[in-house]
Structures are given as C-alpha cells and as structure tokens.
Design an enzyme around this catalytic site. Sequence first.
Site, short mmCIF file in Angstrom:
data_model
loop_
_atom_site.label_atom_id
_atom_site.label_comp_id
_atom_site.label_asym_id
_atom_site.label_seq_id
_atom_site.Cartn_x
_atom_site.Cartn_y
_atom_site.Cartn_z
N ARG A 10 0.82 -1.22 0.00
CA ARG A 10 0.00 0.00 0.00
C ARG A 10 0.85 1.27 0.00
NH1 ARG A 10 -5.14 -1.37 3.99
NH2 ARG A 10 -5.87 -3.19 2.82
N ASP A 46 -15.71 7.69 10.30
CA ASP A 46 -14.59 6.83 9.91
C ASP A 46 -13.32 7.67 9.89
OD1 ASP A 46 -14.53 3.83 8.57
OD2 ASP A 46 -12.80 5.02 7.99
#
Length: 289
Positions: free
Chosen positions: A50, A158
């Site tokens: 990532r 979130d």
Amino acid sequence: MNTSGAVAVSSNGPSDFVLSDGEYKRICELVREHTGIALSESKREMIYGRLVRRLRALRLSGFAPYIAQLEKSDTAELEEFINAVTTNLTSFFRESHHFDHLAKEVLPAMSRRAQGSGRLRIWSCACSTGEEPYSAAMVLREQKELLVGIDARILATDLDTQVLATASAGIYAQERLESVSQARVARYFQTLSDGVKGKVKVSPSLQELITFKQLNLMNDWPMRGPFDVIFCRNVIIYFDKPTQKILFERMAELQRPGDFLYLGHSESLHRVTDRYELIGRTIYRRVED
C-alpha cells in the site's frame, strides 16, 4: 542483496524499493500514534504494497524519505498515509442478526418507552463506505410506525476520508447489492440520472437520516451522546488490549444502562471491560455502574 528481514518487489522504476526492519518498525509506530492500530509482522507485506504506491506518487527514492516526510507532520500526506494503511471491508446487512435485533428488540422497546416523543441515536463508529449505516437506515424506515414522534438520527464516522466521500455520495456498483433483497433495492436505490450503467444511488430518504463525519477514535470525540446503539464492528481486532480498554470506557460514557453495543463476529469484550454484558451473539448491553 536485501538485508535480513527486508521486503522488496519489482517496481516500475529502475530499482526495487526495500523496506528494512527498522523502517517497518518506525512505520508501525507512526500507525499506532496516528490511528491506534497495532500492526504485527504478518501485516508487513500488505503495508509495503500500500505504501509503495505513495512512494511512487511522490517520486521518492525509498521508505526513509517517506518516513521523514511523515515525521514532519505533513498534514496532507498523513491523511494519505492513514487512508492507505486502514482496511475497509464491508457490505450491506453484514452480520444480519444485528439488524434483526435492532428491528425486533431495540425499536419496539424504544417506542414503548418514548410513547410518541423522544430521540433515537445510533453511532456507526467505523462506517467505511457506508453500507452499515445505510442498512440501519433501511431498518428505521421499515419500522417507521414505531418511530412516530421520535427524532431518529444516525451518526456515521470513519478515519478514512476517501471511504467517507464514497459513503456520503451513496453511489454503489450494482454488484454491491447482492446481499440486499429485491424489494429493498427497488425501494431504496435509484438509477443514476446521467445513465451510468452498473451503478445506483441511495435514496434521499436514507441519506437524510445519516450524518457522515471524519473521526479518529484515538482523538477527542465532539459528540455528547447518549447513543441508544453503537455499531463498533471489526474495529477492535486492530487494537491492543490497553487501547481497547480505553476505547470502551469512552463508549460506555456515551451510553446509558440498557443501551446496546454491536461488535464484529470475531470480537469480544472478555477481559476488556465490565461495563457491558453479553446478551446475544456479539450483542452487548450497557450495565448499571
């Protein structure tokens, strides 16, 4: 030749990126500092994959200059870093027994207690791309006769700003609705007006129930509660026990005795807190202090 314990894969550039043990350790510290997530060695390859994308996007020569940039508290890159390392896996009506409990137990009890006046507050504390709060909103709409005179709202938060943007837009690929009944699809989803094939948009009747906000659970919480129901599913598996204890102490302060907490299928409050009691499959109830 790579150093012992280092990770490298072929890149599109002239050389490989190498993630040394020391660099991975520092990345884990930064992840813990900014998100509360405790990474193990088993996550090393995932994190490498990532973050390599960020190195390429920034045209950096390796992980050392990237870490240096993060340590300078580059706000924009810290946001990209957090978005990259957090995992977002969800679906509509995932772990459906929680939504059954909400419909069959929570809302009828609240209706009897409120007697036509009151408030209902639900918090989806790791809402990802929005499927969880939208599923809860469908339940509220389907039980609207129980909520007459009751101000019902859902807070969805979130850490990841990118998934929040998706959630707020409420636009999904058709295949994301495989777990949603055809009756619900017809009632709560609309074909996009611009004619884009394969995608649908959540109806305004659901969106108006939900407020989406960015929130790092490790930082201050601006909301006061109380929350009748908290969805905290597939979150605590990323935290160590001391962090879990702090998290649920804070959640308990936002709930009254009798309010409910839903955890993920592999999660438990055993030896974490005594402020909740287990009453069903990953369903907890706030107890008297």
